[in-house]
Scaffold this active site. Structure first.
Site, mmCIF file in Angstrom:
data_model
loop_
_atom_site.group_PDB
_atom_site.id
_atom_site.type_symbol
_atom_site.label_atom_id
_atom_site.label_comp_id
_atom_site.label_asym_id
_atom_site.label_seq_id
_atom_site.Cartn_x
_atom_site.Cartn_y
_atom_site.Cartn_z
ATOM 1 N N HIS A 1 0.845 -1.196 0.000
ATOM 2 C CA HIS A 1 0.000 0.000 0.000
ATOM 3 C C HIS A 1 0.874 1.237 0.000
ATOM 4 C CE1 HIS A 1 0.799 0.594 4.203
ATOM 5 N NE2 HIS A 1 0.220 -0.533 4.561
ATOM 6 N N HIS B 1 4.088 1.373 2.282
ATOM 7 C CA HIS B 1 5.226 0.587 1.795
ATOM 8 C C HIS B 1 5.866 1.281 0.591
ATOM 9 C CE1 HIS B 1 2.335 -2.750 3.171
ATOM 10 N NE2 HIS B 1 3.214 -2.599 4.147
ATOM 11 N N CYS C 1 0.601 -10.007 22.877
ATOM 12 C CA CYS C 1 -0.310 -9.570 21.809
ATOM 13 C C CYS C 1 0.015 -10.388 20.567
ATOM 14 C CB CYS C 1 -0.153 -8.081 21.525
ATOM 15 S SG CYS C 1 -1.038 -7.602 20.015
ATOM 16 N N CYS D 1 1.024 -8.219 17.465
ATOM 17 C CA CYS D 1 2.403 -7.710 17.454
ATOM 18 C C CYS D 1 3.423 -8.831 17.583
ATOM 19 C CB CYS D 1 2.655 -6.754 18.608
ATOM 20 S SG CYS D 1 1.583 -5.345 18.623
ATOM 21 N N CYS E 1 -3.296 -3.488 23.973
ATOM 22 C CA CYS E 1 -2.143 -3.261 23.092
ATOM 23 C C CYS E 1 -2.337 -1.906 22.409
ATOM 24 C CB CYS E 1 -2.073 -4.368 22.041
ATOM 25 S SG CYS E 1 -1.142 -3.859 20.582
ATOM 26 N N HIS F 1 -2.940 -2.530 18.456
ATOM 27 C CA HIS F 1 -4.109 -3.278 17.979
ATOM 28 C C HIS F 1 -5.379 -2.998 18.777
ATOM 29 C CE1 HIS F 1 -0.713 -5.449 16.201
ATOM 30 N NE2 HIS F 1 -1.560 -5.679 15.223
ATOM 31 N N LYS G 1 -6.270 6.440 10.122
ATOM 32 C CA LYS G 1 -5.355 5.414 9.620
ATOM 33 C C LYS G 1 -5.945 4.746 8.384
ATOM 34 C CE LYS G 1 -2.297 3.246 12.923
ATOM 35 N NZ LYS G 1 -1.972 2.027 13.628
ATOM 36 N N LYS H 1 -8.360 -1.484 6.017
ATOM 37 C CA LYS H 1 -8.949 -2.394 5.051
ATOM 38 C C LYS H 1 -10.463 -2.414 5.212
ATOM 39 C CE LYS H 1 -6.407 -6.423 3.490
ATOM 40 N NZ LYS H 1 -5.889 -7.689 3.916
HETATM 41 N N1 MSP Z 1 8.252 -6.811 8.728
HETATM 42 C C1 MSP Z 1 8.351 -5.661 9.539
HETATM 43 C C2 MSP Z 1 9.652 -4.942 9.303
HETATM 44 C C3 MSP Z 1 10.882 -5.761 9.515
HETATM 45 S S1 MSP Z 1 12.328 -4.862 9.126
HETATM 46 C C4 MSP Z 1 13.547 -5.805 9.687
HETATM 47 C C5 MSP Z 1 7.201 -4.730 9.219
HETATM 48 N N2 MSP Z 1 6.621 -4.864 8.044
HETATM 49 S S2 MSP Z 1 5.391 -3.995 7.501
HETATM 50 O O1 MSP Z 1 4.957 -4.638 6.289
HETATM 51 O O2 MSP Z 1 4.413 -3.827 8.508
HETATM 52 O O3 MSP Z 1 5.989 -2.646 7.065
HETATM 53 C C6 MSP Z 1 6.212 -1.593 7.962
HETATM 54 C C7 MSP Z 1 6.805 -0.447 7.207
HETATM 55 O O4 MSP Z 1 5.970 -0.091 6.091
HETATM 56 C C8 MSP Z 1 6.897 0.843 7.993
HETATM 57 O O5 MSP Z 1 7.998 0.922 8.820
HETATM 58 C C9 MSP Z 1 6.967 1.846 6.874
HETATM 59 O O6 MSP Z 1 8.216 1.790 6.275
HETATM 60 C C10 MSP Z 1 5.929 1.307 5.926
HETATM 61 N N3 MSP Z 1 4.583 1.763 6.255
HETATM 62 C C11 MSP Z 1 3.495 0.971 6.469
HETATM 63 N N4 MSP Z 1 2.416 1.783 6.666
HETATM 64 C C12 MSP Z 1 2.785 3.066 6.630
HETATM 65 C C13 MSP Z 1 2.088 4.293 6.603
HETATM 66 N N5 MSP Z 1 0.790 4.380 6.767
HETATM 67 N N6 MSP Z 1 2.806 5.406 6.363
HETATM 68 C C14 MSP Z 1 4.150 5.371 6.086
HETATM 69 N N7 MSP Z 1 4.805 4.238 6.071
HETATM 70 C C15 MSP Z 1 4.239 3.090 6.613
HETATM 71 O O7 MSP Z 1 6.895 -3.895 10.055
#
Ligand code: MSP
Length: 653
Positions: free
Chosen positions: A18, A21, A126, A129, A143, A146, A300, A303
């Site tokens: 999304h 990412h 949790c 998490c 949490c 969540h 936020k 989904k």
């Molecule tokens: N798998 C772990 C990270 C492990 S790193 C060793 C994880 N994955 S995640 O799919 O949840 O991705 C988190 C990351 O996605 C955030 O740190 C950020 O980089 C990005 N984002 C996810 N949602 C976001 C927003 N709404 N806004 C900005 N970035 C965010 O956590």
């Protein structure tokens, strides 16, 4: 030559990509491209995080085996990054054998060193998490992420002596104030370290979870997903013996690794990871760079509420360069930002279509018309006005470089925009179309300066907008593909580049005028222009904003007015009382601009006044008219004023 190793988080495969990412990945990509442009040796890593409860549950819900499920979702991430032309050097997957081996190796090493022990632990867990929470970390017993009540679990597990490294971490943070940046996140970690740092539970019994890397010293357990995932940053470099590891992490050199993450995963990266590295005898990273969160207008992304923003949808709708530009320009690095398509379109129309697109198109048109597409010859003689352009380019280059050093792309783009606005202003002041009639040599000199300035701007902007800038170079008749250019050679003023003919192409950034956006803008204008007719004409479609007839527009009396006095309206946070001169007549007008303009700075400037509006009384002051202003995407008010001074009272039409 400077080495630069940049990583994104590895994304969980429990969801498809999304906006969040995409943002982190685009930010890392633009930075990697920028560093390459400046001659650095870059290694750029991204990937997917594929073990743990979350993934196992998502696979079960999809009716697939965890591996098949991980393969499929990881494939979607890879395809999305391909479509966004992300230039990573490696896409790591934590289910791949080399990573699993590296994790086991590090676990073994820390175990042998005595920093992993076996013990019993009962605590609030949790499942979302995948970790235990301390009572003080919970919000109203729930949490904080969540908002669910955790489950009390008591079991035997392996623990990492993280607490042992608390002092060392504090010393490191003191000695390297920019270890975690921006500072607000360093402060967050410091605040957390005010309390004793507990040891970290790093195993999960196989009876409860199978989808993980088995502990090398006890195969009844799998590794806690964070302990596994963080190690990707070194396993990707073939820790401990690989050439990449020696070049980008290990060896005698100062640490160079730079992690880029969202603020949600500050704790694992700012606390677990450095302490894990020390325990394993590996040097720590150089910087942890933390960005804020994208939210949507309703809060936020969610989904269930259908507010998840899909990057590829936006790319399809607005183009890939505009999407990248928006994300990089809109978010102040480190702070949260709100995503809306209206804001994206506003930036696209104002910055890209108007400023940059027009600059390129009007310059190419002039080159075709006056020089038949020939590239103007560099000229030795230059006027002060001409010289301002290379100076602006140099200043922008330096400012952008220092901003990108700390991932502050919003500042970098703002700095580069000085070139674009400078060049547009230059055209307006030298008026090449007038020179064309009488001074052909001056015209050639002017067109060279414009051509060269745009060439430079496109080069500097190419890490942010790769395709559009490649197209700009092609339109300018440059045959060298832009990704091959380097700042130290092709980036110098007047540097020779392979050249053909200037050929104006399709509009680089067509303006977007969607009905929905027009309706929103009209609604906002409707609120401001009180009294304007709301009557529909027969040609309008339902839902379209009502259009004015020329007669209706003609009823508006707009005039230029000079501000002769200004003061804040007592007790008001927003209102300023202005005394304005309309040429022979003075009036009092109230404007809601206090948050963006200090009253004393307004005296002497010209404004545009709606002069035939019914008087209205605001906080006890009667206003005889309304001052026109635009609302910038950040919500600030920007006063409109004539391009040059005209006699007060002049009619605007
Ligand atoms: N798998 C772990 C990270 C492990 S790193 C060793 C994880 N994955 S995640 O799919 O949840 O991705 C988190 C990351 O996605 C955030 O740190 C950020 O980089 C990005 N984002 C996810 N949602 C976001 C927003 N709404 N806004 C900005 N970035 C965010 O956590």
């Amino acid at each position: 030559m400077t080495r630069f190793y940049v990583t994104t988080p590895i994304y969980y495969v429990n969801a498809t990509p999304h906006l969040g990412h995409a943002y982190t990945t685009i930010l890392a990509d633009a930075t990697a491209r920028f560093r390459r442009l400046f001659g650095d040796t870059v290694y750029f890593l991204t990937g997917t995080d594929e073990h743990g409860d979350k993934v196992a549950q998502a696979a079960a819900a999809a009716g697939e085996s965890p591996q098949a499920y991980a393969d499929r979702i990881s494939g979607i991430f890879q395809e999305t990054w391909r479509r966004l032309t992300i230039t990573h050097d490696q896409f790591i997957r934590t289910t791949a054998a080399p990573h699993r081996k590296a994790v086991q190796r590090i676990l073994q090493k820390i175990h042998e060193a005595g920093d992993i022990y076996f013990g019993e632990y009962g605590g609030q867990y949790c499942f979302g998490c995948e970790r235990f929470y301390m009572e003080r970390e919970l919000t109203d017993g729930k949490c904080p992420d969540h908002l669910t009540v955790p489950t009390y679990i008591k079991e035997e597990n392996y623990f990492f002596r993280m607490g042992k490294y608390q002092e060392r971490l504090l010393r490191h943070l003191a000695a390297h104030p920019d270890f975690i940046r921006p500072e607000r996140y360093r402060n967050e970690v410091l605040a957390f370290l005010k309390e004793p740092l507990e040891d970290l539970c790093i195993s999960r019994p196989k009876a409860r979870l199978q989808w993980g890397i088995p502990l090398p010293f006890d195969d009844r357990y799998v590794t806690y997903v964070w302990f596994d995932a963080l190690i990707n940053y070194v396993s990707a470099l073939d820790y401990p013996d690989g050439d990449l590891y020696a070049k980008f992490w290990g060896g005698e050199q100062e640490p160079i690794a730079q992690h880029l993450i969202g603020k949600d995963i500050l704790k694992p990266h700012g606390i677990y990871w450095p302490t894990m590295l020390w325990a394993a005898g590996i040097p720590v990273y150089r910087h942890l760079n933390v960005h804020g969160y994208w939210t949507v207008e309703t809060g936020k992304m969610s989904k269930s509420r259908g507010t998840v923003v899909r990057p590829l949808d936006l790319v399809d709708r607005y183009g890939y360069d505009a999407f990248r530009y928006f994300l990089l320009r809109e978010m102040v690095f480190g702070l949260d930002a709100t995503f809306s398509e209206e804001a994206l379109v506003a930036r696209l129309n104002a910055d890209l279509a108007n400023d940059l697109g027009n600059l390129v198109s009007r310059t190419c048109t002039m080159l075709e018309r006056y020089l038949q597409g020939r590239i103007p010859a560099p000229s030795a003689a230059a006027t002060t006005l001409d010289m301002a352009l290379p100076q602006t380019v140099e200043a922008a280059k330096a400012a952008a470089r220092s901003a990108v050093e700390s991932f502050a792309w919003h500042r970098a783009l703002e700095a580069i925009w000085e070139i674009v606005t400078g060049a547009n202003r230059y055209i307006d002041s030298v008026k090449p179309w007038e020179l064309a009639k009488r001074h052909p040599t001056d015209l050639e000199r002017v067109l060279f300066h414009l051509w060269e300035t745009i060439r430079q701007a496109a080069l500097l902007l190419s890490p942010a907008m790769p395709d559009a800038c490649a197209a700009i170079w092609r339109q300018l008749g440059i045959t060298l593909p832009i990704p091959k250019a380097r700042m130290s050679t092709e980036g110098t003023w007047g540097a020779p580049v392979g050249t053909g003919r200037v050929e104006k192409g399709e509009a680089l950034f067509p303006r977007v005028e969607t009905a929905a956006i027009r309706a929103k803008v009209a609604a906002a204008q409707g609120r401001a222009a009180a009294g304007a007719s709301q009557r529909k004409t027969s040609s309008e479609q339902p839902g379209e904003p009502p259009l004015l007839t020329p007669e209706e527009f003609g009823r508006l009396e707009l005039r230029v007015a000079s501000v002769v006095a200004a003061e804040a309206v007592p007790k008001s946070k927003k209102l300023v009382k202005l005394r304005v001169d309309l040429g022979g007549e003075q009036r009092t007008v109230v404007a809601g601009i206090l948050q963006d303009y200090a009253p004393e700075t307004l005296v002497g400037r010209q404004v545009i006044l709606v002069a035939n509006l019914k008087a209205a009384t605001l906080m006890g002051v009667t206003s005889q008219g309304m001052v026109l202003a635009a609302t910038a995407p950040d919500g600030r008010v920007v006063l409109l004023q004539p391009d040059r001074e005209v006699p007060p009272g002049s009619i605007v039409n």
